[in-house]
Scaffold this motif. Structure first.
Motif, PDB file in Angstrom:
ATOM      1  N   ALA A  54     -10.703  -2.295  18.847  1.00 42.19           N
ATOM      2  CA  ALA A  54     -11.535  -2.837  17.767  1.00 42.19           C
ATOM      3  C   ALA A  54     -12.512  -3.874  18.310  1.00 42.19           C
ATOM      4  O   ALA A  54     -13.669  -3.933  17.885  1.00 42.19           O
ATOM      5  N   PHE A  55     -12.073  -4.686  19.254  1.00 41.39           N
ATOM      6  CA  PHE A  55     -12.961  -5.678  19.861  1.00 41.39           C
ATOM      7  C   PHE A  55     -14.061  -4.979  20.665  1.00 41.39           C
ATOM      8  O   PHE A  55     -15.232  -5.345  20.596  1.00 41.39           O
ATOM      9  N   ALA A  56     -13.700  -3.951  21.418  1.00 45.15           N
ATOM     10  CA  ALA A  56     -14.685  -3.227  22.225  1.00 45.15           C
ATOM     11  C   ALA A  56     -15.705  -2.506  21.349  1.00 45.15           C
ATOM     12  O   ALA A  56     -16.865  -2.347  21.751  1.00 45.15           O
ATOM     13  N   GLU A  57     -15.299  -2.066  20.161  1.00 43.74           N
ATOM     14  CA  GLU A  57     -16.213  -1.384  19.250  1.00 43.74           C
ATOM     15  C   GLU A  57     -17.033  -2.352  18.406  1.00 43.74           C
ATOM     16  O   GLU A  57     -17.857  -1.933  17.606  1.00 43.74           O
ATOM     17  N   GLY A  58     -16.776  -3.663  18.563  1.00 41.57           N
ATOM     18  CA  GLY A  58     -17.541  -4.662  17.824  1.00 41.57           C
ATOM     19  C   GLY A  58     -17.009  -4.931  16.436  1.00 41.57           C
ATOM     20  O   GLY A  58     -17.709  -5.502  15.601  1.00 41.57           O
ATOM     21  N   ARG A  59     -15.792  -4.556  16.163  1.00 39.85           N
ATOM     22  CA  ARG A  59     -15.212  -4.776  14.843  1.00 39.85           C
ATOM     23  C   ARG A  59     -14.636  -6.182  14.709  1.00 39.85           C
ATOM     24  O   ARG A  59     -14.427  -6.648  13.594  1.00 39.85           O
ATOM     25  N   LEU A  60     -14.343  -6.837  15.819  1.00 41.00           N
ATOM     26  CA  LEU A  60     -13.779  -8.187  15.824  1.00 41.00           C
ATOM     27  C   LEU A  60     -14.661  -9.109  16.647  1.00 41.00           C
ATOM     28  O   LEU A  60     -15.180  -8.712  17.694  1.00 41.00           O
ATOM     29  N   SER A  61     -14.777 -10.358  16.188  1.00 37.98           N
ATOM     30  CA  SER A  61     -15.474 -11.353  17.002  1.00 37.98           C
ATOM     31  C   SER A  61     -14.490 -11.878  18.046  1.00 37.98           C
ATOM     32  O   SER A  61     -13.293 -11.576  18.011  1.00 37.98           O
ATOM     33  N   VAL A  62     -14.985 -12.673  18.953  1.00 36.17           N
ATOM     34  CA  VAL A  62     -14.140 -13.227  20.015  1.00 36.17           C
ATOM     35  C   VAL A  62     -13.034 -14.089  19.405  1.00 36.17           C
ATOM     36  O   VAL A  62     -11.867 -14.007  19.801  1.00 36.17           O
ATOM     37  N   GLN A  63     -13.392 -14.920  18.423  1.00 40.19           N
ATOM     38  CA  GLN A  63     -12.404 -15.806  17.800  1.00 40.19           C
ATOM     39  C   GLN A  63     -11.330 -15.003  17.062  1.00 40.19           C
ATOM     40  O   GLN A  63     -10.124 -15.300  17.172  1.00 40.19           O
ATOM     41  N   GLU A  64     -11.762 -13.972  16.319  1.00 36.20           N
ATOM     42  CA  GLU A  64     -10.794 -13.152  15.603  1.00 36.20           C
ATOM     43  C   GLU A  64      -9.853 -12.450  16.571  1.00 36.20           C
ATOM     44  O   GLU A  64      -8.641 -12.390  16.350  1.00 36.20           O
ATOM     45  N   TYR A  65     -10.417 -11.937  17.659  1.00 34.53           N
ATOM     46  CA  TYR A  65      -9.586 -11.240  18.643  1.00 34.53           C
ATOM     47  C   TYR A  65      -8.556 -12.199  19.244  1.00 34.53           C
ATOM     48  O   TYR A  65      -7.382 -11.862  19.374  1.00 34.53           O
ATOM     49  N   GLU A  66      -8.988 -13.405  19.610  1.00 35.13           N
ATOM     50  CA  GLU A  66      -8.065 -14.372  20.215  1.00 35.13           C
ATOM     51  C   GLU A  66      -6.968 -14.774  19.239  1.00 35.13           C
ATOM     52  O   GLU A  66      -5.794 -14.871  19.617  1.00 35.13           O
TER      53      GLU A  66
END
Length: 183
Positions: A54-66
């Motif tokens: 989801a992070f690689a596809e741009g569905r999550l921001s850096v903060q959300e991913y962390e």
């Protein structure tokens, strides 16, 4: 602040668990008895794979991913893991079905190569028989060959016609010789 698909930050949690402007999961109702089962390392790894995709596809921001990554490490049950990825697809998305079903115009379709048709054997036999001097068998096999060629969409009509022409000429020649022999 805009409302995210997974809810407003901190909704459903006591005030002590809210983070300033950060993502907080919305508690999902326990649908099955598996939600309370304890999760293992492999389950956490699968959840992290979904988050990474989801992070690689741009569905999550850096903060959300962390934040979700930390929550995965702290999760102890399937239910806690399911809440972290409930708003994400479980894998890469493919093209929409409508786009995949669009037919290609005939103008852009590749022209198929012509299919080779088999040559009729009797047509070749008719030609060879007429060249050898067997006129009657050449005429008979030539007519049978032309019939089969039309019925079965075969190649070799030229050989059958040539065999018929030479065969009829041979028959005419031998008929003339026989008539001249009686005279």
């Amino acid at each position: 602040m805009s409302v995210q698909p997974w809810g407003e930050p901190g909704s459903g949690y006591p005030p002590g668990k809210r983070s300033a402007g950060g993502w907080q999961p919305v508690p999902a109702p326990a649908v099955s008895s598996q939600a309370a089962m304890r999760a293992g390392h492999a389950d956490r790894d699968r959840t992290l794979d979904v988050l990474k995709a989801a992070f690689a596809e741009g569905r999550l921001s850096v903060q959300e991913y962390e934040q979700r990554h930390e929550a995965v490490a702290a999760a102890q049950t399937y239910g806690q893991l399911a809440v972290l990825v409930a708003d994400l697809p479980s894998g890469p998305m493919t093209a929409p079905p409508a786009a995949a079903a669009t037919p290609v115009p005939a103008t852009f379709m590749a022209v198929p190569p012509p299919q080779a048709r088999p040559t009729n054997v009797l047509a070749v036999v008719s030609l060879v028989a007429s060249l050898v001097g067997l006129s009657a068998p050449a005429v008979i096999t030539g007519h049978i060959a032309r019939s089969e060629i039309r019925r079965r969409n075969m190649d070799g009509d030229w050989a059958a016609v040539l065999g018929l022409v030479i065969g009829y000429l041979g028959c005419a020649f031998w008929t003339l010789m026989i008539l001249l022999g009686f005279a």
